[in-house]
Structures are given as C-alpha cells and as structure tokens.
Design a protein around this motif. Structure first.
Motif, PDB file in Angstrom:
ATOM      1  N   LEU A  64       0.622  -0.908   0.227  1.00  0.00           N
ATOM      2  CA  LEU A  64       0.188  -0.119  -0.346  1.00  0.00           C
ATOM      3  C   LEU A  64       0.832   0.793  -0.261  1.00  0.00           C
ATOM      4  CD1 LEU A  64      -2.953   1.054   0.321  1.00  0.00           C
ATOM      5  CD2 LEU A  64      -2.768   0.789   2.485  1.00  0.00           C
ATOM      6  N   ASP A  65       1.584   0.971   0.925  1.00  0.00           N
ATOM      7  CA  ASP A  65       2.388   2.441   0.206  1.00  0.00           C
ATOM      8  C   ASP A  65       3.435   2.816  -0.056  1.00  0.00           C
ATOM      9  OD1 ASP A  65       4.731   3.936   2.944  1.00  0.00           O
ATOM     10  OD2 ASP A  65       6.131   2.787   1.311  1.00  0.00           O
ATOM     11  N   PHE A  66       3.984   1.382  -1.503  1.00  0.00           N
ATOM     12  CA  PHE A  66       4.262   1.702  -2.618  1.00  0.00           C
ATOM     13  C   PHE A  66       3.657   1.547  -3.448  1.00  0.00           C
ATOM     14  CE2 PHE A  66       5.914  -0.731  -6.008  1.00  0.00           C
ATOM     15  CZ  PHE A  66       7.130  -0.343  -6.214  1.00  0.00           C
ATOM     16  N   ALA A  67       2.120   1.542  -3.199  1.00  0.00           N
ATOM     17  CA  ALA A  67       1.295   2.026  -4.227  1.00  0.00           C
ATOM     18  C   ALA A  67       0.801   3.838  -3.694  1.00  0.00           C
ATOM     19  CB  ALA A  67      -0.161   1.306  -4.378  1.00  0.00           C
ATOM     20  N   TYR A  68       1.560   4.259  -2.679  1.00  0.00           N
ATOM     21  CA  TYR A  68       0.723   5.322  -2.681  1.00  0.00           C
ATOM     22  C   TYR A  68       2.228   5.851  -3.544  1.00  0.00           C
ATOM     23  CZ  TYR A  68       1.247  10.217  -0.499  1.00  0.00           C
ATOM     24  OH  TYR A  68       1.106  11.647  -0.589  1.00  0.00           O
ATOM     25  N   ARG A  69       2.904   5.678  -3.150  1.00  0.00           N
ATOM     26  CA  ARG A  69       4.944   6.377  -4.416  1.00  0.00           C
ATOM     27  C   ARG A  69       4.490   6.774  -5.808  1.00  0.00           C
ATOM     28  NH1 ARG A  69       8.811   3.353  -2.173  1.00  0.00           N
ATOM     29  NH2 ARG A  69       7.812   2.055  -1.147  1.00  0.00           N
ATOM     30  N   ILE A  70       3.975   4.999  -6.275  1.00  0.00           N
ATOM     31  CA  ILE A  70       3.714   4.955  -7.613  1.00  0.00           C
ATOM     32  C   ILE A  70       2.286   5.888  -7.931  1.00  0.00           C
ATOM     33  CG2 ILE A  70       2.574   3.226  -8.366  1.00  0.00           C
ATOM     34  CD1 ILE A  70       5.241   2.381  -9.108  1.00  0.00           C
ATOM     35  N   ASN A  71       1.537   6.349  -7.173  1.00  0.00           N
ATOM     36  CA  ASN A  71       0.507   7.006  -8.256  1.00  0.00           C
ATOM     37  C   ASN A  71       1.326   8.620  -7.504  1.00  0.00           C
ATOM     38  OD1 ASN A  71      -2.405   6.440  -7.949  1.00  0.00           O
ATOM     39  ND2 ASN A  71      -1.372   4.694  -6.881  1.00  0.00           N
ATOM     40  N   LYS A  72       2.032   8.627  -6.637  1.00  0.00           N
ATOM     41  CA  LYS A  72       2.469  10.061  -6.639  1.00  0.00           C
ATOM     42  C   LYS A  72       3.384  10.272  -7.785  1.00  0.00           C
ATOM     43  CE  LYS A  72       4.100  13.074  -3.013  1.00  0.00           C
ATOM     44  NZ  LYS A  72       4.961  13.330  -1.718  1.00  0.00           N
ATOM     45  N   ALA A  73       4.282   9.418  -8.084  1.00  0.00           N
ATOM     46  CA  ALA A  73       4.741   9.341  -8.952  1.00  0.00           C
ATOM     47  C   ALA A  73       4.360   9.422 -10.828  1.00  0.00           C
ATOM     48  CB  ALA A  73       5.810   9.048  -9.101  1.00  0.00           C
ATOM     49  N   GLY A  74       3.351   9.685 -10.438  1.00  0.00           N
ATOM     50  CA  GLY A  74       2.710   9.498 -11.735  1.00  0.00           C
ATOM     51  C   GLY A  74       2.450   8.488 -12.728  1.00  0.00           C
ATOM     52  N   TYR A  75       2.990   7.297 -12.181  1.00  0.00           N
ATOM     53  CA  TYR A  75       2.830   5.852 -12.952  1.00  0.00           C
ATOM     54  C   TYR A  75       1.576   5.614 -12.942  1.00  0.00           C
ATOM     55  CZ  TYR A  75       7.638   6.630 -13.985  1.00  0.00           C
ATOM     56  OH  TYR A  75       8.588   6.477 -14.379  1.00  0.00           O
ATOM     57  N   LYS A  76       1.031   4.322 -13.788  1.00  0.00           N
ATOM     58  CA  LYS A  76      -0.159   3.537 -14.081  1.00  0.00           C
ATOM     59  C   LYS A  76       0.027   2.119 -13.183  1.00  0.00           C
ATOM     60  CE  LYS A  76      -1.708   6.087 -18.056  1.00  0.00           C
ATOM     61  NZ  LYS A  76      -2.489   5.514 -20.414  1.00  0.00           N
ATOM     62  N   THR A  77      -0.904   2.170 -12.963  1.00  0.00           N
ATOM     63  CA  THR A  77      -0.661   0.677 -12.407  1.00  0.00           C
ATOM     64  C   THR A  77      -2.397  -0.374 -13.126  1.00  0.00           C
ATOM     65  OG1 THR A  77      -0.268   0.746  -9.319  1.00  0.00           O
ATOM     66  CG2 THR A  77      -1.382  -0.715 -10.131  1.00  0.00           C
ATOM     67  N   LEU A  78      -1.779  -1.153 -13.788  1.00  0.00           N
ATOM     68  CA  LEU A  78      -2.704  -2.295 -14.280  1.00  0.00           C
ATOM     69  C   LEU A  78      -2.914  -3.720 -13.363  1.00  0.00           C
ATOM     70  CD1 LEU A  78      -4.667  -1.621 -16.882  1.00  0.00           C
ATOM     71  CD2 LEU A  78      -2.932  -2.468 -18.412  1.00  0.00           C
ATOM     72  N   CYS A  79      -4.308  -3.996 -14.150  1.00  0.00           N
ATOM     73  CA  CYS A  79      -4.585  -5.436 -13.466  1.00  0.00           C
ATOM     74  C   CYS A  79      -5.274  -5.876 -15.161  1.00  0.00           C
ATOM     75  CB  CYS A  79      -5.633  -5.472 -12.581  1.00  0.00           C
ATOM     76  SG  CYS A  79      -4.220  -5.694 -10.800  1.00  0.00           S
ATOM     77  N   LEU A  80      -4.922  -7.026 -15.480  1.00  0.00           N
ATOM     78  CA  LEU A  80      -5.264  -7.867 -16.718  1.00  0.00           C
ATOM     79  C   LEU A  80      -6.246  -8.871 -16.502  1.00  0.00           C
ATOM     80  CD1 LEU A  80      -2.680  -7.772 -18.912  1.00  0.00           C
ATOM     81  CD2 LEU A  80      -3.849  -5.881 -18.492  1.00  0.00           C
ATOM     82  N   ARG A  81      -6.975  -9.117 -16.913  1.00  0.00           N
ATOM     83  CA  ARG A  81      -7.931 -10.263 -16.332  1.00  0.00           C
ATOM     84  C   ARG A  81      -7.339 -11.445 -17.330  1.00  0.00           C
ATOM     85  NH1 ARG A  81     -13.145 -10.619 -20.695  1.00  0.00           N
ATOM     86  NH2 ARG A  81     -11.085 -11.312 -21.465  1.00  0.00           N
ATOM     87  N   ASP A  82      -6.845 -11.442 -18.271  1.00  0.00           N
ATOM     88  CA  ASP A  82      -6.136 -13.167 -18.925  1.00  0.00           C
ATOM     89  C   ASP A  82      -4.775 -13.569 -18.404  1.00  0.00           C
ATOM     90  OD1 ASP A  82      -8.523 -13.015 -20.351  1.00  0.00           O
ATOM     91  OD2 ASP A  82      -7.843 -11.919 -21.949  1.00  0.00           O
ATOM     92  N   ALA A  83      -4.040 -12.268 -17.566  1.00  0.00           N
ATOM     93  CA  ALA A  83      -3.024 -12.997 -17.042  1.00  0.00           C
ATOM     94  C   ALA A  83      -3.622 -13.232 -16.111  1.00  0.00           C
ATOM     95  CB  ALA A  83      -2.340 -11.757 -17.186  1.00  0.00           C
ATOM     96  N   ARG A  84      -3.333 -14.434 -15.044  1.00  0.00           N
ATOM     97  CA  ARG A  84      -4.184 -15.127 -13.913  1.00  0.00           C
ATOM     98  C   ARG A  84      -2.667 -16.415 -13.104  1.00  0.00           C
ATOM     99  NH1 ARG A  84      -9.176 -17.583 -17.291  1.00  0.00           N
ATOM    100  NH2 ARG A  84      -9.552 -16.043 -18.657  1.00  0.00           N
ATOM    101  N   VAL A  85      -3.102 -16.103 -11.641  1.00  0.00           N
ATOM    102  CA  VAL A  85      -2.384 -16.343 -10.993  1.00  0.00           C
ATOM    103  C   VAL A  85      -3.290 -17.043 -10.066  1.00  0.00           C
ATOM    104  CG1 VAL A  85      -0.615 -14.957 -10.714  1.00  0.00           C
ATOM    105  CG2 VAL A  85      -2.241 -14.946  -8.948  1.00  0.00           C
ATOM    106  N   ARG A  86      -3.140 -18.710  -9.378  1.00  0.00           N
ATOM    107  CA  ARG A  86      -4.167 -18.569  -8.588  1.00  0.00           C
ATOM    108  C   ARG A  86      -3.614 -18.513  -6.903  1.00  0.00           C
ATOM    109  NH1 ARG A  86      -8.948 -21.674  -9.580  1.00  0.00           N
ATOM    110  NH2 ARG A  86      -8.195 -21.679 -11.735  1.00  0.00           N
ATOM    111  N   HIS A  87      -4.226 -18.722  -6.013  1.00  0.00           N
ATOM    112  CA  HIS A  87      -3.445 -18.234  -4.525  1.00  0.00           C
ATOM    113  C   HIS A  87      -4.429 -19.144  -4.087  1.00  0.00           C
ATOM    114  CE1 HIS A  87      -3.236 -15.069  -0.992  1.00  0.00           C
ATOM    115  NE2 HIS A  87      -2.518 -15.742  -0.837  1.00  0.00           N
ATOM    116  N   TYR A  88      -2.728 -20.135  -2.998  1.00  0.00           N
ATOM    117  CA  TYR A  88      -2.809 -21.288  -2.133  1.00  0.00           C
ATOM    118  C   TYR A  88      -3.199 -21.381  -0.820  1.00  0.00           C
ATOM    119  CZ  TYR A  88      -3.349 -24.004  -6.514  1.00  0.00           C
ATOM    120  OH  TYR A  88      -3.515 -24.620  -7.316  1.00  0.00           O
ATOM    121  N   HIS A  89      -3.117 -19.688  -0.526  1.00  0.00           N
ATOM    122  CA  HIS A  89      -3.190 -19.809   1.069  1.00  0.00           C
ATOM    123  C   HIS A  89      -2.119 -20.520   1.965  1.00  0.00           C
ATOM    124  CE1 HIS A  89      -6.698 -16.624   0.823  1.00  0.00           C
ATOM    125  NE2 HIS A  89      -7.089 -17.196  -0.357  1.00  0.00           N
TER     126      HIS A  89
END
Length: 203
Positions: A178-203
């Motif tokens: 979350l802290d890292f994302a704040y700095r990404i946003n502040k620096a003017g970069y985009k953050t993008l998620c893609l539906r067809d790239a997939r990972v499965r979380h096994y917890h």
C-alpha cells in the motif's frame, strides 16, 4: 510456484529466490529445479519479512540488468501465458509502472476472484477490492486501472524503482505494498491489472 514458472516457457527469465531463514524443506525443493530454471538462491540467516526480503531480490535483479521485476509469493501459482501477457502489455505503455494478474481464490471451487486490484483512499487506508467473490467470465473487464494490487504477484519496471524507491522495510508484513502503491501513484505511473493473466492463491 516453481513448477508454474517452468510451465510458462518464458526464455528471457532469471529467478531470484530469497530464503528468509526457512526451517522446512524449501531449499531442498528449490535445488531440484536448478537444472530446469536459471535460479539465484539468496539465503538469509534471519526472517527479513516481506518488504526487506523482496528488496534483497529486487536489488540483485537490478544489479544484473533486469528490466522488469515480477514478485511471486510462494503460495501463488501462475496459469496459462501469465508472464507473456503481462510483459507484452507493460512494454506497450511506458506510463504503466506496475502491472499484475487477476488473482483467483484456490479455496473456492471454480474460478472465483479473490482480487482484481483495489481502489483505496490513501489517507484513510479504506480499500475496495474489485470483483471479489465474482466468478471469472467474459463479463469481467479485460483490463482495469487500479490504485494498487496484491504484492504477492505483480510486475514492476526496474527504472520506476529509481524514482519511487523500493518497499519500505519498516513494514515487516502488510501495508508495504500500500505504501509502495502510494509512491507509484504520486510519481504519476499507472497500475494495471489484466484478466487474462492469472495466478491462483493457495493461502
């Protein structure tokens, strides 16, 4: 996750494994893949936590000239052409600083979404997860710009890190992305998620 990396059949790849002083069979398992993957093992004598552990691997990858860093937690498994899809899209737009896959929940039968990125108020830290609990289908947008994503599966441009810095190591676990994302946003970069790239979380 190592088997899922092998199955990606991605040629221009180096794997960095930071072992945070594991007490189980982790390193023995890793050694079985040395003939199948170009792996660099970085063993620590202490448990550094998520932020510092990943920073150790990131710094080594940058020193070795890697253009993109893909963080993958040990409880995440990639599916399909995940790496190819992410890399192709991030190369197409220099303003994309971070890109990541849709995360499917292993604990629910079928392809149910755990996270497709999040909307967040950085002041209050209130988060809304996009499409959480929804079944994966063509009705889900093929891509979505988000405020931040799960740190356990995301790709970062190496040159972006020169502007934003690495993960804040005062966070042992959680809130670091979350802290890292704040700095990404502040620096003017985009953050993008893609539906067809997939990972499965096994917890």
């Amino acid at each position: 996750p190592l088997e899922s990396i092998v199955l990606q059949r991605y040629d221009d790849l180096v794997v960095y494994i930071v072992d945070n002083n594991s007490k189980d069979e982790t390193l023995n398992i890793v050694h079985k893949y040395l003939s199948r993957l170009p792996i660099n093992i970085i063993a620590s004598k202490i448990n550094n936590g998520f932020a510092k552990g990943n920073n150790i691997g990131i710094q080594k990858a940058i020193e070795d000239g890697c253009d993109f860093i893909f963080i993958l937690n040990p409880d995440m498994q990639m599916e399909g052409e995940c790496l190819h899809i992410l890399t192709h899209r991030i190369i197409s737009d220099e303003k994309i600083g971070v890109i990541g896959p849709i995360v499917l929940d292993r604990d629910n039968p079928g392809n149910y979404i755990q996270s497709y990125g999040m909307k967040v108020n950085f002041k209050t830290q209130k988060k809304d997860i996009y499409f959480a609990g929804k079944k994966l289908s063509n009705e889900i947008p093929i891509e979505i710009y988000v405020d931040y994503m799960l740190g356990g599966a995301m790709m970062i441009r190496s040159n972006v890190l020169e502007t934003t810095g690495l993960f804040e190591e005062d966070y042992f676990m959680y809130n670091d992305e979350l802290d890292f994302a704040y700095r990404i946003n502040k620096a003017g970069y985009k953050t993008l998620c893609l539906r067809d790239a997939r990972v499965r979380h096994y917890h």
